[in-house]
Design a protein around this motif. Sequence first.
Motif, PDB file in Angstrom:
ATOM      1  N   ILE A  31       0.881  -1.172   0.000  1.00 30.39           N
ATOM      2  CA  ILE A  31       0.000   0.000   0.000  1.00 30.39           C
ATOM      3  C   ILE A  31       0.920   1.224   0.000  1.00 30.39           C
ATOM      4  N   ARG A  38      -5.234   6.349  -5.311  1.00 30.07           N
ATOM      5  CA  ARG A  38      -6.389   6.365  -6.195  1.00 30.07           C
ATOM      6  C   ARG A  38      -6.714   5.006  -6.816  1.00 30.07           C
ATOM      7  N   ALA A  94      13.969   5.318  11.632  1.00 30.07           N
ATOM      8  CA  ALA A  94      14.139   4.529  10.394  1.00 30.07           C
ATOM      9  C   ALA A  94      14.797   3.189  10.715  1.00 30.07           C
ATOM     10  N   VAL A 154       9.127   5.383  -0.446  1.00 29.16           N
ATOM     11  CA  VAL A 154       9.494   4.178   0.308  1.00 29.16           C
ATOM     12  C   VAL A 154       8.917   2.935  -0.381  1.00 29.16           C
ATOM     13  N   THR A 198      10.562   0.762  11.900  1.00 27.77           N
ATOM     14  CA  THR A 198      11.071   1.964  11.224  1.00 27.77           C
ATOM     15  C   THR A 198      10.309   3.229  11.595  1.00 27.77           C
ATOM     16  N   VAL A 252      -1.279  -0.785  -4.291  1.00 28.34           N
ATOM     17  CA  VAL A 252      -2.321   0.227  -4.108  1.00 28.34           C
ATOM     18  C   VAL A 252      -1.659   1.589  -3.957  1.00 28.34           C
ATOM     19  N   CYS A 287       3.000   1.562   3.213  1.00 27.71           N
ATOM     20  CA  CYS A 287       4.023   2.600   3.003  1.00 27.71           C
ATOM     21  C   CYS A 287       3.374   3.951   2.774  1.00 27.71           C
ATOM     22  N   GLY A 346       4.755   5.486  -3.897  1.00 20.63           N
ATOM     23  CA  GLY A 346       5.494   6.469  -3.106  1.00 20.63           C
ATOM     24  C   GLY A 346       6.986   6.157  -3.086  1.00 20.63           C
ATOM     25  N   GLU A 371       8.392  14.198   5.641  1.00 18.60           N
ATOM     26  CA  GLU A 371       7.125  13.503   5.448  1.00 18.60           C
ATOM     27  C   GLU A 371       6.520  13.908   4.101  1.00 18.60           C
ATOM     28  N   PRO A 372       5.544  13.107   3.600  1.00 20.17           N
ATOM     29  CA  PRO A 372       4.871  13.499   2.355  1.00 20.17           C
ATOM     30  C   PRO A 372       4.409  14.964   2.414  1.00 20.17           C
ATOM     31  N   GLY A 383      14.630  13.216   0.821  1.00 23.35           N
ATOM     32  CA  GLY A 383      13.732  12.132   1.235  1.00 23.35           C
ATOM     33  C   GLY A 383      13.636  11.964   2.739  1.00 23.35           C
ATOM     34  N   THR A 407      14.884   3.587   5.305  1.00 18.35           N
ATOM     35  CA  THR A 407      13.536   3.214   5.756  1.00 18.35           C
ATOM     36  C   THR A 407      13.079   1.947   5.038  1.00 18.35           C
ATOM     37  N   ALA A 420       2.280   2.046  -3.018  1.00 18.67           N
ATOM     38  CA  ALA A 420       3.275   1.419  -3.900  1.00 18.67           C
ATOM     39  C   ALA A 420       3.901   2.398  -4.870  1.00 18.67           C
ATOM     40  N   ASN A 453       4.527   3.664   8.740  1.00 24.30           N
ATOM     41  CA  ASN A 453       3.497   4.686   8.989  1.00 24.30           C
ATOM     42  C   ASN A 453       3.259   4.795  10.495  1.00 24.30           C
ATOM     43  N   LYS A 454       3.407   6.014  11.025  1.00 24.30           N
ATOM     44  CA  LYS A 454       3.333   6.159  12.491  1.00 24.30           C
ATOM     45  C   LYS A 454       1.903   6.249  13.007  1.00 24.30           C
ATOM     46  N   ILE A 478      15.023   7.477   2.491  1.00 24.39           N
ATOM     47  CA  ILE A 478      14.195   6.478   1.803  1.00 24.39           C
ATOM     48  C   ILE A 478      14.863   5.101   1.822  1.00 24.39           C
TER      49      ILE A 478
END
Length: 791
Positions: free
Chosen positions: A427, A464, A567, A433, A563, A461, A510, A431, A623-624, A620, A757, A429, A534-535, A754
Amino acid sequence: MVGKVVKFGGTSLGDASRIARAADAVVVARSEGPVAVVVSAMAGVTNRLAGIAELAVQDAAAAAAAARALVASHADIAAELGAAPDGDLPWTPARIGRQLDESLPALAAGDAAARDILLASGEKLAAWLLLGVVQARGVAAAIVPAEVLVRTSGRHGNAEVDRTATSAAIAARGAGFWQGLLRIVPGFTGASPDGRTTTLGRNASDYSAALLAAALGWPLEIWTDVAGCYSADPRLVAGARLLRHLSLADANRFAHAGASVIHARTLEPLLERPVPLTIVNSFASDAQSTRIGGEVSEPLRGLALRHDLSLARGARALTAAAAFDQGDDVYADAPAAVVAVSEDGAETAVPVALLSVFDDTAGASLPHRCREALAASDLVPLALWWSRRERCVRIALAAADGQPALRALHRLLIAGDAPVPIHLAVIGASGRVGRRLLELVAEQRPSLRARGFDLRVVAAVNSRKAVVDAAGIEPAAVGARLAAANEATLAQWSHDLLARPERPLVLVDCTASADVAARYPDWLAAGIDIVTPNKHGPSAAAPLAGAIAEAQRQSGARLLHETTVGAQLPLLRTLRELTSAGDRVETLEAVLSGTLSYVLGRLQQDVPFSAAVREAVALGYAEPHPGADLSGADAARKLVILLRALGVAIDLDEIHLQPLVDAERLREPDAGRLLDTLEDQDAPWQRAAEAARAAGECWIYRASWQGGIAQLRAERVPLSHPLARLLPCENALRLSSSYYRAAPLTVAGPGAGIDLTAAGVFADLLEVIARHQPVEPLRQMPAGAPLRAVA
Ligand SMILES: NC(=O)C1=CN([C@@H]2O[C@H](COP(=O)(O)OP(=O)(O)OC[C@H]3O[C@@H](n4cnc5c(N)ncnc54)[C@H](OP(=O)(O)O)[C@@H]3O)[C@@H](O)[C@H]2O)C=CC1
Ligand SMILES: N[C@@H](CC=O)C(=O)O
């Protein structure tokens, strides 16, 4: 004319969309010939009804409210489906509601008959719901109360069925009755000779359906959440094989030994009046299924494990035949060492596992091969013998050896050298990481294969789109497959994933999404392991965190998230190990944000603040949405996760948090636009850095936990301070504890990036995979006097 009986289990009717899907299947079946449908209660409803019965004894008003809420929830689902049945009905939610109200005094008095009426209402409500949708689809249908068909003893709660009288009652309706309207029958229910509603014991709807199918001579389809019978429980054995065609007699042998999916009782009517039974996965009807009975059958090759037995030393003995399986003399040819059991064994009983190994292709060599296979895995059975009656090898083992032996024997006797498939759903995929992780999967697959594992990406995934493909997706093709895929919401792809029968399934999250993390309990409860950087899950507020812990406890699936702090740095594992070894942490200070460590480090090298943030994003570390770093929120989540690893119960809102830049600008949702606003921070931060330098100090974003107070803020510390010596992007943790009092423990190193992680995520994945190692190390048998009995 021959029709068919279709039975839907509770998960197949779990919500409005599943009921609609079941109705669609019924409509298709009806277009091909006569159909009778048997339904379970919606998933979870029977448990809720049993809870109401208990509550009624203590608090009648609360029980009445709970019953009303449950009935109303069915009416709400009918409204959601836009379909309430019409015609003169034996019951409706309103009628059932009134009936439950009236039965409350009897329930409060512990009346077993009233309890049966209450419990049976779940199936009635499910039948009512399905009827409405089927009618709305244009199919003429009607409900048949089970009380007029299934004749039972008067034993409430677990009534015995009078099969002769039941067959006669079903036949007495006449062929026209069953071939005309589509008939819907609530499962689990019958009536005593004097007409009182009785229930047939938990999970008895399959049995109801088998009674109907046998009496009508119609094939039976059971729609459930798995594809059928496997060569071993697929939740325990990676690579268990679906058994496609079994004879009724073999299915019965397997079920009696404890194989899951089909209960031996369900097969009884079918053995008397043979009709074929097919198990269909409601959620993946494209998947393969098991067909029991019928023309074709394959030799039975499978293993069944029972671990609800115990072995006693001394005390009063019963024959194992009575204790293990009523009327079954499977132990008649067992060694004397395992033919007796303590009746009052509560104090002395030692749990044991009983493994039954069927291989109808093996002939007389099977016991010998089992012995060899166990010896090769350093497993020592308590007893091993050939059961003439069941034509299988029975192996009694210390309870802890049951699953290792199951896996070892399955691998050595059934799966052979075929690699163990490990299914991966990635998930996030597309991004950073996620993409790097997929590269690692491609790189590491050959070495994993050499260790006996076949790592397959079965789902990918992004925010979208989703691709789910049981045949496997090449890691390098994930981007292209996603680009060509249909749009899919989180609810849709999660539903598809939950329906997949493949196990082991590891979901690698991810993303940085709280919505995705909110689904963890569902996935874990379905036996899906989760690995994530993911925290949001591990730092979630108490209700979600509790649900995640509970789902892991119940299913045995695990959430691994090393991580999420630092990380690839060995932080969480170290702290957990210290805590479980009895250490008590007294104070803690840390630098937990790689981004802020980088930005503040670069200030010392005279790089403007806004440029340093852009560099951290490009490298990297951020965060996003870099607002999560600049606000300190990301580091605060790490502090929560860290403290929880130490056993401190803390929530995010208890952290005293000072953002690095003003909170107002961090509301900007677009990451690029936020970066564009940062230049006005350059001058103030330049002055701040110069002032610190003049005083022989530097800035760090310091996390601390002292005296029960957890806080995060930018602070000036002397250059001699251990946390001042970090390179840009490095993280550090220093703690004093009962074991580290003289000198604090310090762990430091690069804490973001990246590659690091993704490598840490892959290491967690390897840990999950290792749990499916087919052969496990030797476990010790329980110590004590010689063991001599099994029950
Ligand atoms: N960078 C680092 O040093 C470290 C990062 N982490 C964590 O790693 C995780 C990933 O970071 P990173 O790769 O940089 O993030 P990216 O923004 O590069 O990628 C995130 C991915 O998640 C997808 N996504 C977002 N929301 C959803 C959703 N609701 N459903 C499905 N997919 C979704 C995105 O889809 P789309 O492509 O469509 O946008 C994208 O593919 C974060 O949780 C981060 O905190 C942890 C430790 C260190
Ligand atoms: N954005 C984080 C990296 C991931 O956890 C950081 O800067 O430390």
